[in-house]
Scaffold this motif. Structure first.
Motif, PDB file in Angstrom:
ATOM      1  N   GLN A 140       0.814  -1.217   0.000  1.00  0.00           N
ATOM      2  CA  GLN A 140       0.000   0.000   0.000  1.00  0.00           C
ATOM      3  C   GLN A 140       0.851   1.273   0.000  1.00  0.00           C
ATOM      4  OE1 GLN A 140      -2.833  -0.008   3.197  1.00  0.00           O
ATOM      5  NE2 GLN A 140      -3.649   2.031   2.719  1.00  0.00           N
ATOM      6  N   TYR A 141       2.121   1.141   0.459  1.00  0.00           N
ATOM      7  CA  TYR A 141       2.951   2.335   0.620  1.00  0.00           C
ATOM      8  C   TYR A 141       4.208   2.299  -0.252  1.00  0.00           C
ATOM      9  CZ  TYR A 141       0.035   2.198   4.791  1.00  0.00           C
ATOM     10  OH  TYR A 141      -1.038   2.104   5.642  1.00  0.00           O
ATOM     11  N   ILE A 142       4.222   1.414  -1.248  1.00  0.00           N
ATOM     12  CA  ILE A 142       5.441   1.230  -2.028  1.00  0.00           C
ATOM     13  C   ILE A 142       5.814   2.474  -2.828  1.00  0.00           C
ATOM     14  CG2 ILE A 142       4.299   0.275  -4.079  1.00  0.00           C
ATOM     15  CD1 ILE A 142       7.639  -0.866  -2.461  1.00  0.00           C
ATOM     16  N   ASP A 143       4.834   3.345  -3.118  1.00  0.00           N
ATOM     17  CA  ASP A 143       5.129   4.579  -3.847  1.00  0.00           C
ATOM     18  C   ASP A 143       5.179   5.798  -2.939  1.00  0.00           C
ATOM     19  OD1 ASP A 143       5.387   3.579  -6.566  1.00  0.00           O
ATOM     20  OD2 ASP A 143       3.253   3.094  -6.421  1.00  0.00           O
ATOM     21  N   THR A 144       5.325   5.550  -1.644  1.00  0.00           N
ATOM     22  CA  THR A 144       5.484   6.620  -0.642  1.00  0.00           C
ATOM     23  C   THR A 144       6.961   6.759  -0.308  1.00  0.00           C
ATOM     24  OG1 THR A 144       3.314   6.122   0.329  1.00  0.00           O
ATOM     25  CG2 THR A 144       4.881   7.345   1.707  1.00  0.00           C
ATOM     26  N   PRO A 145       7.469   7.990  -0.142  1.00  0.00           N
ATOM     27  CA  PRO A 145       8.880   8.151   0.246  1.00  0.00           C
ATOM     28  C   PRO A 145       9.188   7.391   1.535  1.00  0.00           C
ATOM     29  CG  PRO A 145       7.985  10.252  -0.472  1.00  0.00           C
ATOM     30  CD  PRO A 145       6.830   9.288  -0.413  1.00  0.00           C
ATOM     31  N   VAL A 146      10.350   6.788   1.576  1.00  0.00           N
ATOM     32  CA  VAL A 146      10.745   5.936   2.705  1.00  0.00           C
ATOM     33  C   VAL A 146      10.838   6.719   4.008  1.00  0.00           C
ATOM     34  CG1 VAL A 146      12.708   4.609   3.607  1.00  0.00           C
ATOM     35  CG2 VAL A 146      11.874   4.174   1.302  1.00  0.00           C
ATOM     36  N   LYS A 147      11.069   8.020   3.943  1.00  0.00           N
ATOM     37  CA  LYS A 147      11.190   8.817   5.177  1.00  0.00           C
ATOM     38  C   LYS A 147       9.896   8.823   5.986  1.00  0.00           C
ATOM     39  CE  LYS A 147      10.271  13.236   2.805  1.00  0.00           C
ATOM     40  NZ  LYS A 147      10.878  14.529   2.427  1.00  0.00           N
ATOM     41  N   PHE A 148       8.783   8.433   5.345  1.00  0.00           N
ATOM     42  CA  PHE A 148       7.509   8.366   6.057  1.00  0.00           C
ATOM     43  C   PHE A 148       7.212   6.959   6.575  1.00  0.00           C
ATOM     44  CE2 PHE A 148       6.797  11.921   3.007  1.00  0.00           C
ATOM     45  CZ  PHE A 148       6.733  12.947   3.941  1.00  0.00           C
ATOM     46  N   TYR A 149       8.114   6.003   6.364  1.00  0.00           N
ATOM     47  CA  TYR A 149       7.921   4.634   6.829  1.00  0.00           C
ATOM     48  C   TYR A 149       8.234   4.535   8.327  1.00  0.00           C
ATOM     49  CZ  TYR A 149       7.733   2.651   2.055  1.00  0.00           C
ATOM     50  OH  TYR A 149       7.388   2.324   0.780  1.00  0.00           O
ATOM     51  N   SER A 150       7.554   3.645   9.005  1.00  0.00           N
ATOM     52  CA  SER A 150       7.933   3.318  10.382  1.00  0.00           C
ATOM     53  C   SER A 150       9.205   2.470  10.347  1.00  0.00           C
ATOM     54  CB  SER A 150       6.813   2.533  11.067  1.00  0.00           C
ATOM     55  OG  SER A 150       6.690   1.241  10.477  1.00  0.00           O
ATOM     56  N   SER A 151       9.842   2.315  11.515  1.00  0.00           N
ATOM     57  CA  SER A 151      11.063   1.506  11.563  1.00  0.00           C
ATOM     58  C   SER A 151      10.771   0.067  11.148  1.00  0.00           C
ATOM     59  CB  SER A 151      11.678   1.545  12.963  1.00  0.00           C
ATOM     60  OG  SER A 151      10.758   1.066  13.928  1.00  0.00           O
ATOM     61  N   GLY A 152       9.608  -0.455  11.549  1.00  0.00           N
ATOM     62  CA  GLY A 152       9.248  -1.814  11.167  1.00  0.00           C
ATOM     63  C   GLY A 152       9.070  -1.970   9.667  1.00  0.00           C
TER      64      GLY A 152
END
Length: 376
Positions: free
Chosen positions: A109-121
């Motif tokens: 669902q988030y593969i096209d979202t910048p990684v800086k918005f990802y949680s550590s997990g």
């Protein structure tokens, strides 16, 4: 100017010499600060060794820290292609693996979202998926799997088994001794930057456990105990008593037990908060912890020796040997913490559930601790 024999120089690693064969899964274990992560950075070509050399044959993929190799402003999709390119793969090769990588990571669902918005997990899941699926000959994995949930950890262990089963090499750093024993074919134990032991997994894990055994004699903690704290208060002795206040070597599941701590105070100490934790002997996993402050109590200790005790009304542990650690605090400051623990608690089977049957006859599994309840 740096010289190798300068006594002021700290060697994170020294005199390390080992070989890993094709298809071997090597576990690298040791206490915090033993040099494990530094070794993996050298093997991954992130850090150059001061002396010596590393010889690697094959393409290396590594996952050392959360988000390692990811550009925070690029999307997850872009980072997958960037990592693959760094590993020397063609766009066609990455395209072929892309859907499998994303499905494994669970971040579709988030593969096209910048990684800086990802949680550590999320970063760990995607990072491991990239590292494991891009067909490296050598896969290097640090203790970042502890960030993921249990389901993802199982997937990772399964994938590393699959990688090893295909004839590729895995180097795996972990503090989880159960995972090391289940996954690895051999193990390397580091201690203060040097090789302490290299051999079979079981023998190496036992050597690791022996490094952390409390240095006690008849319940007394000797002068050689490594401690953290200001020294105003020190834990000098530990012993167990049964419900009749008789000193015992073993206790039963479900019965009352007193944990006794002999304390030496160099000054009159106010509001001393004493706590203990119970750990599995084989992998140091903490099962539970109890500080006196949890029950609203602290201690006023006069200069000299004193005894503090804690009663567990019904011991919730199955049969086995458990490590006891203890710490004295005061107003958020550590007074004393013997790093290797204060002693062991040997538990034998007992009638925990008050049914007339011993607990290990009733439990089909091997629980970490026992819980009783009223069914209605």
């Amino acid at each position: 100017r740096f010289t190798g024999d300068d006594s002021s120089v700290f060697w994170a690693l020294k005199d390390i010499d080992f070989e890993v064969e094709v298809g071997q899964v090597l576990g690298i274990i040791g206490h915090n600060g033993a040099g494990k992560s530094t070794l993996l950075k050298i093997l991954s070509r992130i850090t150059e060794p001061t002396l010596g050399e590393v010889r690697l044959k094959g393409r290396v993929s590594s996952l050392l820290e959360v988000g390692t190799g990811f550009h925070p402003d690029l999307t997850g999709r872009e980072n997958v292609f960037m990592n693959g390119t760094i590993l020397g793969m063609t766009k066609q090769e990455i395209d072929r693996k892309f859907d499998e990588i994303v499905a494994f990571s669970g971040v579709e669902q988030y593969i096209d979202t910048p990684v800086k918005f990802y949680s550590s997990g999320m970063k760990v899941r995607l990072g491991f998926a990239v590292a494991a699926h891009l067909e490296p000959e050598i896969l290097i994995v640090d203790e970042v799997l502890s960030v993921g949930d249990i389901g993802f950890q199982r997937k990772c262990i399964g994938k590393m088994n699959e990688v090893a089963g295909s004839g590729r090499t895995v180097l795996f750093v972990s503090h989880n001794m159960a995972a090391v024993e289940n996954l690895c074919t051999s193990a390397l134990l580091l201690d203060h930057g040097k090789t302490f032991y290299l051999g079979s997994v079981h023998e190496t894990v036992q050597k690791y456990i022996s490094l952390f055994r409390p240095q006690t004699q008849d319940g007394f903690l000797g002068d050689g105990v490594e401690r953290v704290g200001n020294g105003n208060v020190t834990i000098k002795e530990f012993w167990l008593e049964d419900n009749t206040n008789v000193k015992v070597d073993m206790v039963k599941s479900g019965e009352a037990v007193y944990l006794n701590f002999g304390i030496q105070s160099e000054i009159d100490s106010q509001e001393v908060d004493l706590g203990f934790s119970i750990h599995r002997e084989e992998d140091d996993q903490m099962l539970f912890i109890l500080y006196s402050s949890y029950t609203g109590k602290t201690f006023q200790l006069a200069k000299g020796t004193s005894t503090v005790k804690c009663k567990i009304n019904s011991l919730p542990l199955p049969e086995g040997r458990f490590l006891v650690k203890a710490q004295a605090m005061s107003q958020g400051q550590i007074l004393d913490f013997p790093k290797a623990g204060v002693g062991f608690m040997d538990v034998v089977e007992g009638d925990f559930y008050s049914t007339g049957q011993k607990s290990n006859k009733l439990t089909r599994d091997q629980p970490l601790f026992l819980v009783n309840g009223n069914w209605m």
